[in-house]
Scaffold this active site. Structure first.
Site, PDB file in Angstrom:
ATOM      1  N   ASP A 189       3.021  -4.061   8.356  1.00 41.94           N
ATOM      2  CA  ASP A 189       1.790  -3.307   8.141  1.00 41.94           C
ATOM      3  C   ASP A 189       0.634  -4.272   8.394  1.00 41.94           C
ATOM      4  O   ASP A 189       0.339  -5.136   7.568  1.00 41.94           O
ATOM      5  CB  ASP A 189       1.786  -2.768   6.705  1.00 41.94           C
ATOM      6  CG  ASP A 189       0.417  -2.233   6.274  1.00 41.94           C
ATOM      7  OD1 ASP A 189      -0.526  -2.249   7.092  1.00 41.94           O
ATOM      8  OD2 ASP A 189       0.299  -1.815   5.108  1.00 41.94           O
TER       9      ASP A 189
ATOM     10  N   LYS B 222     -10.635  -0.012  10.725  1.00 43.42           N
ATOM     11  CA  LYS B 222     -10.841  -1.229   9.937  1.00 43.42           C
ATOM     12  C   LYS B 222     -11.223  -2.412  10.824  1.00 43.42           C
ATOM     13  O   LYS B 222     -11.425  -3.519  10.347  1.00 43.42           O
ATOM     14  CB  LYS B 222      -9.572  -1.574   9.143  1.00 43.42           C
ATOM     15  CG  LYS B 222      -9.253  -0.565   8.028  1.00 43.42           C
ATOM     16  CD  LYS B 222      -8.115  -1.082   7.171  1.00 43.42           C
ATOM     17  CE  LYS B 222      -7.377  -0.007   6.410  1.00 43.42           C
ATOM     18  NZ  LYS B 222      -8.146   0.617   5.335  1.00 43.42           N
TER      19      LYS B 222
ATOM     20  N   CYS C 183      -4.775   2.470  -3.667  1.00 38.52           N
ATOM     21  CA  CYS C 183      -3.538   3.006  -3.082  1.00 38.52           C
ATOM     22  C   CYS C 183      -2.373   2.072  -3.294  1.00 38.52           C
ATOM     23  O   CYS C 183      -1.525   1.885  -2.403  1.00 38.52           O
ATOM     24  CB  CYS C 183      -3.707   3.306  -1.597  1.00 38.52           C
ATOM     25  SG  CYS C 183      -4.972   4.524  -1.268  1.00 38.52           S
TER      26      CYS C 183
ATOM     27  N   HIS D 175       0.872  -1.177   0.000  1.00 40.34           N
ATOM     28  CA  HIS D 175       0.000   0.000   0.000  1.00 40.34           C
ATOM     29  C   HIS D 175       0.915   1.235   0.000  1.00 40.34           C
ATOM     30  O   HIS D 175       1.999   1.197   0.573  1.00 40.34           O
ATOM     31  CB  HIS D 175      -0.837  -0.056   1.279  1.00 40.34           C
ATOM     32  CG  HIS D 175      -1.919   0.960   1.384  1.00 40.34           C
ATOM     33  ND1 HIS D 175      -1.674   2.275   1.695  1.00 40.34           N
ATOM     34  CD2 HIS D 175      -3.266   0.858   1.239  1.00 40.34           C
ATOM     35  CE1 HIS D 175      -2.828   2.934   1.740  1.00 40.34           C
ATOM     36  NE2 HIS D 175      -3.809   2.101   1.461  1.00 40.34           N
TER      37      HIS D 175
ATOM     38  N   GLN E 172      -4.528  -4.900   7.351  1.00 37.25           N
ATOM     39  CA  GLN E 172      -5.503  -5.885   6.865  1.00 37.25           C
ATOM     40  C   GLN E 172      -5.439  -7.206   7.622  1.00 37.25           C
ATOM     41  O   GLN E 172      -6.194  -8.134   7.296  1.00 37.25           O
ATOM     42  CB  GLN E 172      -5.296  -6.142   5.357  1.00 37.25           C
ATOM     43  CG  GLN E 172      -5.449  -4.919   4.482  1.00 37.25           C
ATOM     44  CD  GLN E 172      -6.865  -4.357   4.465  1.00 37.25           C
ATOM     45  OE1 GLN E 172      -7.827  -5.014   4.873  1.00 37.25           O
ATOM     46  NE2 GLN E 172      -7.010  -3.129   3.988  1.00 37.25           N
TER      47      GLN E 172
END
Lengths: 410, 144
Positions: free
Chosen positions: A198, A224, A364, A121, A201
């Site tokens: 990261d 999220k 993104c 991303h 997700q």
């Protein structure tokens, strides 16, 4: 876990969009909020609101207690050794930028290497480009396989003695690929590099244990994972957080202030300059409680089931091309695709007319779009409140879209 | 919300068979523009002589709305004086904003009127026009 029951906790899902019951398939962009989170925010503002870590009045104590309790909840949620290793930020982007500016920019120098994948991303790419620009360090990429996965042997040949930092998504926001971050972290450490994950997700969708992954930093966003927008987390190993410099300065983060110099508080407070995101953190605490009560293993299994079902349904439409790992390979709860001859914006508009919300665009991840050879894709992403029926509605609306454009094009 | 209001036949025709697609060998101005939020992109080339758009070509990647808008725009401005092309641009933008305008001068472009009911698609429809305004040095968005 009963998704039909869980749906009832989400007031926003009880509405019609364009005359159809809403089917929300854009949770990878932001998740919806359950009633307990909304109620917690309302209660906080109605009865406990005050600034934290200052003043001695009752409301101030209540707000401070609730804020710090949220930190403890988040620490337990990702199995951090202590709450002091949880920095509250604005979101994944800010968390990653803090590592880039407060740590990497000061530690890296010319000749050092930063290792990434082309699937990142923009928020886990551009901060490192900036670090490279300012330090003279070089970016290197672990290549992707045709299905978007990475191979450990490739990682082994890219990560070397000059590698100082490896940054990688745990789960790709476009392909749904699950990267072997534990193995990559071990490789990074063997070469003396730090591992930045990261988790935007992954943390909302599966059990994530920072001690088991042995990552040095983990960044994720509250919105999220059923929490409010504007709150995120940076987890770091204690020694690294101590070495890392604050990236902004002012009230709340200081120890002693003189006319010409100042000293900081201990981590994590030295990173939380200014009035922190108090309500956001407390809301995130409520979201963590909510997810924990349902069970992250359950949520993971549910996501996996929906992704497999969606993959099967969408693959049965010949005009649909699905990107990322094939059927049978483990993946996160999302499916990215294109309908032949129809731009994803047009697909999205037709689905919206049927009450179905998906994401269309470059997600993104422009370098990844280039790698896929497309300018944009459509993405359906799932969460605990989605059901097989939602995916049936998606598949049937995609048939409608296909027929509509075949007819319109003539 | 009626899809047929948005995807009119003439739009799909321009999307499938874009007019003035390609490059100009002797263009006087080239503008590359992208919509960073969605990835749509366009290259617009003009041949402007004596204040008149003598020729025009475009290339791009995008949805049916952005590409058909570009195609129809090239047809509408070819052979027109620059100031008239700009007037057309203002009329077009006003129509897309849902304002009550005389769409007569817009010709086929009137078909994009439905976009005004789809706020998420306004940027798609105006990308080519923004490129035109930039090409002739009168970028409405840039001056805002």
């Amino acid at each position: 876990m009963n998704a039909e029951e869980i749906r009832k906790d989400f007031p926003i899902l009880q509405q019609e969009i364009n005359g159809h019951p809403l089917v929300y398939l854009d949770s990878a962009a932001t998740s919806q909020k359950p009633r307990p989170v909304i109620e917690t925010l309302r209660r906080y503002y109605e009865s406990d609101n005050a600034n934290v870590h200052r003043g001695v009045h009752t409301l101030g104590s209540r707000a401070t207690e609730a804020y710090e309790l949220a930190r403890e909840k988040v620490a337990r949620f990702i199995h951090a050794p202590s709450p002091e290793q949880i920095v509250f930020t604005r979101g994944t982007t800010e968390s990653l930028n803090m590592v880039a500016y407060g740590y990497a920019r000061l530690k890296l120098k010319e000749g050092d290497e930063i290792v990434l994948t082309p699937a990142e991303h923009h928020s886990n790419l551009i901060p490192w480009q900036q670090v490279a620009r300012f330090t003279g360090a070089k970016l290197k990429y672990i290549p992707l396989q045709p299905d978007g996965t990475i191979r450990l042997e490739d990682a082994r040949s890219v990560i070397g003695p000059n590698t100082r930092l490896v940054a990688m998504a745990h789960v790709s926001n476009v392909l749904g690929t699950i990267h072997p971050v534990r193995e990559i972290a071990a490789l990074a450490h063997a070469n003396g590099a730090v591992m930045v994950v990261d988790g935007a997700q992954s943390v909302p969708h599966m059990p994530v244990d920072v001690q088991e992954l042995d990552c040095d930093f983990l960044a994720f966003s509250g919105h999220k994972m059923c929490g409010p927008t504007g709150i995120g987390v940076l987890y770091g190993k204690r020694a690294l957080l101590e070495e890392m410099e604050p990236t902004y300065f002012g009230g709340e983060m200081i120890d002693v202030v003189e006319l010409y110099e100042a000293t900081w508080k201990e981590p994590p407070w030295k990173f939380e300059g200014g009035t922190p995101i108090i309500a956001g953190a407390i809301g995130l605490g409520a979201a963590v409680d909510y997810l924990t009560q349902i069970g992250m293993d359950e949520i993971r299994a549910h996501d996996r089931r929906l992704a497999a079902y969606a993959l099967e349904k969408l693959s049965s439409i010949p005009e649909i091309e699905v990107y990322g790992p094939r059927q049978g390979t483990d993946r996160g709860g999302l499916v990215t695709f294109n309908l032949q001859g129809v731009h994803p914006h047009d697909v999205s508009t037709v689905l919206d007319a049927e009450g179905i919300a998906i994401r269309a665009g470059h997600h993104c991840a422009q370098p990844l779009m280039r790698w896929l050879g497309v300018t944009a894709t459509a993405r359906a992403s799932f969460y605990l409140y989605n059901t097989e029926a939602d995916i049936d509605r998606l598949a049937s609306a995609l048939q409608t879209a296909k027929e509509f454009f075949q007819h319109a094009i003539g | 919300m009626q899809l047929d209001d948005l995807y009119r036949q003439v739009i799909m025709d321009h999307y499938q068979r874009p007019r003035n697609l390609g490059e100009l060998e002797h263009g006087t101005v080239t503008v590359d523009l992208r919509n960073p939020s969605c990835g749509d992109e366009i290259r617009l080339q003009l041949l402007v002589e004596d204040g008149v758009v003598k020729d025009v070509r475009f290339r791009g990647a995008g949805c049916s709305i952005s590409m058909s808008s570009a195609s129809m725009m090239t047809e509408a401005i070819k052979g027109k004086p620059v100031d008239e092309a700009l007037r057309l641009s203002h009329t077009f933008r006003a129509m897309i904003r849902g304002e009550d305008v005389d769409t007569e001068p817009l010709g086929d472009l009137e078909a994009l009127q439905g976009v005004s009911k789809f706020p998420a698609r306004v940027k798609c429809a105006t990308l080519a026009w923004q490129a035109l305004e930039r090409a002739v040095g009168s970028d409405e968005d840039a001056s805002r």
